[in-house]
Structures are given as C-alpha cells and as structure tokens.
Design a protein around this motif. Sequence first.
Motif, short mmCIF file in Angstrom:
data_model
loop_
_atom_site.label_atom_id
_atom_site.label_comp_id
_atom_site.label_asym_id
_atom_site.label_seq_id
_atom_site.Cartn_x
_atom_site.Cartn_y
_atom_site.Cartn_z
N TYR A 161 15.65 -2.08 23.13
CA TYR A 161 14.50 -2.84 22.65
C TYR A 161 13.27 -1.93 22.50
N SER A 162 13.06 -1.05 23.46
CA SER A 162 11.88 -0.18 23.37
C SER A 162 12.00 0.81 22.21
N LEU A 163 13.19 1.32 21.97
CA LEU A 163 13.36 2.23 20.83
C LEU A 163 13.18 1.49 19.51
N GLY A 164 13.63 0.24 19.45
CA GLY A 164 13.41 -0.56 18.24
C GLY A 164 11.93 -0.82 18.01
N MET B 4 7.27 2.74 11.49
CA MET B 4 7.35 2.20 10.14
C MET B 4 6.01 1.64 9.67
N ILE B 5 5.23 1.12 10.60
CA ILE B 5 3.88 0.66 10.23
C ILE B 5 3.05 1.85 9.74
N GLY B 6 3.13 2.95 10.45
CA GLY B 6 2.41 4.16 10.04
C GLY B 6 2.87 4.69 8.70
N ILE B 7 4.18 4.67 8.49
CA ILE B 7 4.72 5.13 7.20
C ILE B 7 4.26 4.21 6.08
N VAL C 170 1.55 2.42 5.93
CA VAL C 170 0.14 2.70 5.64
C VAL C 170 0.03 3.98 4.80
N GLY C 171 0.86 4.96 5.15
CA GLY C 171 0.82 6.22 4.42
C GLY C 171 1.21 6.09 2.96
N VAL C 172 2.19 5.25 2.68
CA VAL C 172 2.63 5.08 1.29
C VAL C 172 1.96 3.88 0.63
N LYS C 173 1.05 3.24 1.36
CA LYS C 173 0.25 2.11 0.86
C LYS C 173 1.13 0.95 0.39
N SER C 174 2.11 0.62 1.23
CA SER C 174 3.02 -0.47 0.91
C SER C 174 2.72 -1.66 1.82
N ALA D 17 6.66 -6.26 6.87
CA ALA D 17 8.02 -6.31 7.43
C ALA D 17 8.08 -5.57 8.77
N ALA D 18 7.41 -4.44 8.88
CA ALA D 18 7.42 -3.66 10.11
C ALA D 18 6.68 -4.40 11.22
#
Length: 61
Positions: A11-14, A21-24, A26-30, A36-37
Amino acid sequence: MKNVKWVFVAYSLGAILSMFMIGIAVGVKSFLLAFAAILALVLIMGNGFKMKKKYREQGLL
C-alpha cells in the motif's frame, strides 16, 4: 524482517507511486493524469488505513 506486514508495504509503495505520478502529470501539464493520480492516491491510502484499522481491531498489530 520477521514482523513486517507486506500488505502495508505494498500500500505504501502504491501511494508513493501515485505521488510520483502527480508530479509527472504536473510536469507534462496533463489535467486528466493528475486527476487520475490523485484519485488513485486517495483510494490506495483509504484502503490502507481501513486495513490498518481492521488489523488493529483483530489484535494483529
């Protein structure tokens, strides 16, 4: 390593992966990927806390 509850490690790794994925997103502006993240993070953490409560009530923690 004897008393490790591997389900909580999963659970912690998930949750960590969802935060990445939230950071990614934001980086790709999606916006869709960010939504979803965040949803995945809430679900994973919610299930983890629910399972922790269940384990505590059964005296397994």
